[in-house]
Design a protein around this motif. Structure first.
Motif, PDB file in Angstrom:
ATOM      1  N   GLN A 203       0.850  -1.180   0.000  1.00  0.00           N
ATOM      2  CA  GLN A 203       0.000   0.000   0.000  1.00  0.00           C
ATOM      3  C   GLN A 203       0.891   1.238   0.000  1.00  0.00           C
ATOM      4  N   TYR A 204       0.550   2.194  -0.845  1.00  0.00           N
ATOM      5  CA  TYR A 204       1.507   3.252  -1.185  1.00  0.00           C
ATOM      6  C   TYR A 204       0.775   4.546  -1.502  1.00  0.00           C
ATOM      7  N   ASN A 205       1.253   5.630  -0.914  1.00  0.00           N
ATOM      8  CA  ASN A 205       0.842   6.977  -1.311  1.00  0.00           C
ATOM      9  C   ASN A 205       2.101   7.714  -1.747  1.00  0.00           C
ATOM     10  N   PRO A 206       2.345   7.816  -3.043  1.00  0.00           N
ATOM     11  CA  PRO A 206       3.588   8.457  -3.494  1.00  0.00           C
ATOM     12  C   PRO A 206       3.616   9.957  -3.277  1.00  0.00           C
ATOM     13  N   SER A 207       2.462  10.560  -2.963  1.00  0.00           N
ATOM     14  CA  SER A 207       2.379  12.019  -2.910  1.00  0.00           C
ATOM     15  C   SER A 207       2.710  12.612  -1.559  1.00  0.00           C
ATOM     16  N   SER A 208       2.614  11.825  -0.505  1.00  0.00           N
ATOM     17  CA  SER A 208       2.905  12.362   0.820  1.00  0.00           C
ATOM     18  C   SER A 208       3.179  11.221   1.785  1.00  0.00           C
ATOM     19  N   ALA A 209       3.609  11.570   2.986  1.00  0.00           N
ATOM     20  CA  ALA A 209       3.877  10.578   4.029  1.00  0.00           C
ATOM     21  C   ALA A 209       2.642  10.356   4.893  1.00  0.00           C
ATOM     22  N   ARG A 210       1.468  10.460   4.286  1.00  0.00           N
ATOM     23  CA  ARG A 210       0.202  10.284   4.990  1.00  0.00           C
ATOM     24  C   ARG A 210      -0.566   9.095   4.417  1.00  0.00           C
ATOM     25  N   HIS A 211      -1.413   8.508   5.245  1.00  0.00           N
ATOM     26  CA  HIS A 211      -2.161   7.302   4.885  1.00  0.00           C
ATOM     27  C   HIS A 211      -3.440   7.682   4.141  1.00  0.00           C
ATOM     28  N   THR A 212      -3.282   8.167   2.920  1.00  0.00           N
ATOM     29  CA  THR A 212      -4.432   8.533   2.084  1.00  0.00           C
ATOM     30  C   THR A 212      -4.114   8.166   0.633  1.00  0.00           C
ATOM     31  N   GLN A 213      -5.165   8.142  -0.208  1.00  0.00           N
ATOM     32  CA  GLN A 213      -4.999   7.908  -1.647  1.00  0.00           C
ATOM     33  C   GLN A 213      -4.157   6.658  -1.914  1.00  0.00           C
ATOM     34  N   ILE A 214      -4.574   5.549  -1.338  1.00  0.00           N
ATOM     35  CA  ILE A 214      -3.743   4.347  -1.349  1.00  0.00           C
ATOM     36  C   ILE A 214      -3.754   3.657  -2.710  1.00  0.00           C
ATOM     37  N   GLN A 215      -2.548   3.412  -3.207  1.00  0.00           N
ATOM     38  CA  GLN A 215      -2.291   2.691  -4.445  1.00  0.00           C
ATOM     39  C   GLN A 215      -1.439   1.455  -4.114  1.00  0.00           C
ATOM     40  N   TRP A 216      -0.996   0.749  -5.132  1.00  0.00           N
ATOM     41  CA  TRP A 216      -0.074  -0.370  -4.924  1.00  0.00           C
ATOM     42  C   TRP A 216       1.278  -0.025  -5.531  1.00  0.00           C
ATOM     43  N   GLY A 217       2.307   0.109  -4.670  1.00  0.00           N
ATOM     44  CA  GLY A 217       3.676   0.165  -5.139  1.00  0.00           C
ATOM     45  C   GLY A 217       4.185  -1.238  -5.431  1.00  0.00           C
ATOM     46  N   HIS A 218       5.387  -1.333  -6.007  1.00  0.00           N
ATOM     47  CA  HIS A 218       5.853  -2.631  -6.490  1.00  0.00           C
ATOM     48  C   HIS A 218       7.376  -2.663  -6.549  1.00  0.00           C
ATOM     49  N   VAL A 219       7.977  -3.656  -5.892  1.00  0.00           N
ATOM     50  CA  VAL A 219       9.391  -3.977  -6.060  1.00  0.00           C
ATOM     51  C   VAL A 219       9.507  -5.460  -6.378  1.00  0.00           C
ATOM     52  N   SER A 220      10.603  -5.840  -7.035  1.00  0.00           N
ATOM     53  CA  SER A 220      10.797  -7.253  -7.341  1.00  0.00           C
ATOM     54  C   SER A 220      12.275  -7.600  -7.296  1.00  0.00           C
ATOM     55  N   SER A 221      12.539  -8.907  -7.173  1.00  0.00           N
ATOM     56  CA  SER A 221      13.914  -9.383  -7.043  1.00  0.00           C
ATOM     57  C   SER A 221      13.998 -10.819  -7.525  1.00  0.00           C
ATOM     58  N   ALA A 222      15.131 -11.170  -8.104  1.00  0.00           N
ATOM     59  CA  ALA A 222      15.377 -12.565  -8.469  1.00  0.00           C
ATOM     60  C   ALA A 222      16.043 -13.334  -7.345  1.00  0.00           C
ATOM     61  N   ASP A 223      16.631 -12.606  -6.369  1.00  0.00           N
ATOM     62  CA  ASP A 223      17.462 -13.279  -5.351  1.00  0.00           C
ATOM     63  C   ASP A 223      17.195 -12.838  -3.915  1.00  0.00           C
ATOM     64  N   LEU A 224      16.185 -12.001  -3.679  1.00  0.00           N
ATOM     65  CA  LEU A 224      15.846 -11.464  -2.352  1.00  0.00           C
ATOM     66  C   LEU A 224      16.927 -10.538  -1.800  1.00  0.00           C
ATOM     67  N   VAL A 225      17.869 -10.136  -2.635  1.00  0.00           N
ATOM     68  CA  VAL A 225      18.958  -9.253  -2.204  1.00  0.00           C
ATOM     69  C   VAL A 225      18.986  -7.971  -3.045  1.00  0.00           C
ATOM     70  N   HIS A 226      18.997  -8.133  -4.360  1.00  0.00           N
ATOM     71  CA  HIS A 226      18.995  -6.988  -5.269  1.00  0.00           C
ATOM     72  C   HIS A 226      17.551  -6.728  -5.708  1.00  0.00           C
ATOM     73  N   TRP A 227      17.044  -5.551  -5.342  1.00  0.00           N
ATOM     74  CA  TRP A 227      15.636  -5.236  -5.582  1.00  0.00           C
ATOM     75  C   TRP A 227      15.511  -4.116  -6.595  1.00  0.00           C
TER      76      TRP A 227
END
Length: 465
Positions: A51-75
């Motif tokens: 859950q992600y709000n890219p516009s501020s450090a507040r819990h509003t306008q919730i979207q889905w951010g996304h990270v991925s990794s092949a090895d759980l180390v480099h993301w």
């Protein structure tokens, strides 16, 4: 379609202007994050949405951010995956949910809310093969049950048993009980509601997972020291008025799953339970099932949790909302964690892959008072005569904070990770402890060891790809 990552999240973190920003737990450089969502292993990569709000450090306008990794180390950080659709069933936010492979098509099932006073519905979205691009057409797979006893529903989770696919949602009931709702999911687009599955009327659930709503329900099969596998059900224990404090934290139940001979539906029978993390800064974990019934060295399931910013707890100095706003970011996800069961107890350990962050060895076999870098892993061992408390202290003199203190018995081990303002402590044979603490300029970390205990200390560094 964008099929390339925007950037290396960890490489960016190393130059972040805020000294409290973690470098070894991937997250966007700015904005609010909370619950891990859509945790999955598809087409050779681990995907963690949140859950992600890219516009501020507040819990509003919730979207889905996304990270991925092949090895759980480099993301790698990817573009925002899901966004609220104007006039759609998620117009007030894309909230907690999961990602699964549906006949080879990455598919998200998440809580969508049409307006801030409304009930959530299970909304479906389909992804590209790399899970970077998503099609949101507003399809609703399950709405609020037409049961006057059910007053709140949220957070779908999908599991498989005996070759069939099921789902559950956390719920609250009119009589104050927390509950699970069960669905049969032969078709991802149309979930078949089967009724209230489990509640806090169960005495084992009432003891170990007390709540008004069971949020973020999880159900996975993990290895047991009995040589068989067992089932672990985990809940975030919501109480009215929590406001991200979550005093009851996260709890779990350990039990068996079987088919009811009359209904043909699965039945979960809890036999034990407990706290899933001993820190005050851990909530809303999500677990992905990697394999069923695995008792070999490979993890059967991996867990990520959310550690939020806070006003300070248990004598630790926190951050005010003004400081959080000035920093421009809030929230971090834990290291991936491996689950197993020993006897009737849950055991939580860091994924083996995170050992790759070990850089320079700065102390070996150290005793007494040990200086620790601000980005470090510490391995504490208790010898045959060790007995006493291990304390992790931030600062010195009158301003010192005891961030962590716990006993250490003979032959026990603690693995402690410090990543700027995030501390994770893993005790052998037990669950983890997740904590937040914010070093002031010039403050350093010190580990105080009891007699008979020693520590190895590594600085953390990002290995080359």
């Amino acid at each position: 379609m964008t099929d390339l990552a925007l950037s290396s999240s960890l490489a960016m973190a190393a130059t972040h202007p805020d000294p409290a920003f973690p470098r070894f737990h991937p997250r966007p450089a700015q904005g609010w994050i909370n619950d891990p969502n859509g945790v999955s292993y598809i087409n050779g990569r681990y995907h963690v949405f949140f859950q992600y709000n890219p516009s501020s450090a507040r819990h509003t306008q919730i979207q889905w951010g996304h990270v991925s990794s092949a090895d759980l180390v480099h993301w790698d950080e990817h573009p925002v995956a899901l966004v609220p659709q104007e006039g759609g069933p998620d117009s007030a936010g894309c909230w907690t949910g999961v990602v699964t492979s549906d006949d080879g098509v990455p598919t998200a099932a998440y809580s969508g809310i049409r307006d801030y006073d409304g009930h959530s519905q299970v909304v479906i979205a389909r992804g590209s093969s790399d899970l970077v691009s998503w099609e949101q057409d507003g399809h609703v797979a399950a709405s609020m049950p037409e049961d006057p006893l059910v007053t709140a529903v949220r957070d779908p989770f999908i599991f498989r048993f005996n070759g069939a696919r099921y789902a559950m949602q956390g719920a609250g009931l009119a009589d104050g009980r927390a509950a699970l709702l069960l669905y049969s999911v032969s078709d991802m687009d149309h979930w078949d509601y089967k009724g209230i599955w489990l509640t806090t009327a169960n005495p084992i659930a009432a003891k170990h997972t007390p709540a008004e709503i069971w949020e973020c329900p999880q159900l996975v099969e993990v290895p047991s020291n009995s040589g068989e596998s067992t089932w672990v059900m985990m809940f975030s224990l919501w109480l009215s008025g929590d406001d991200h404090e979550h005093a009851n934290g996260v709890g779990h139940l350990i039990g068996s799953l079987s088919l009811d001979p009359d209904s043909g539906l699965p039945v979960f029978a809890p036999v034990a339970g407990g706290k899933s993390d001993l820190g005050r800064d851990f909530y809303a974990p999500q677990i992905t099932q990697l394999s069923h019934g695995s008792t070999d060295a490979a993890p059967a399931a991996l867990l990520w949790g959310w550690a939020n910013e806070g006003p300070g707890r248990d004598g630790r100095r926190g951050r005010t909302q003004e400081e959080i706003d000035d920093a421009g970011w809030s929230g971090v996800l834990t290291h991936p964690r491996v689950l197993s069961v020993v006897g009737d107890a849950l055991v939580v350990a860091p994924a083996p892959e995170v050992s790759a962050y070990r850089g320079a060895l700065v102390a070996t076999g150290a005793a007494g008072s040990v200086a620790v870098p601000g980005f470090a892993e510490v391995l504490v061992r208790g010898s045959g005569n060790a007995s006493g408390a291990v304390s992790l202290v931030l600062g010195s003199d009158a301003e010192a904070q005891v961030v962590y203190s716990g006993s250490l018995d003979a032959d026990e081990e603690l693995r402690i990770f410090i990543d700027a303002s995030l501390v994770e402590v893993y005790r052998s044979g037990s669950v983890a402890t997740t904590l937040r603490a914010y070093p002031a300029p010039g403050e350093t970390w010190t580990l105080a060891l009891p007699d008979g205990a020693t520590a190895d200390v590594w600085e953390l560094s990002l290995p080359a790809e």
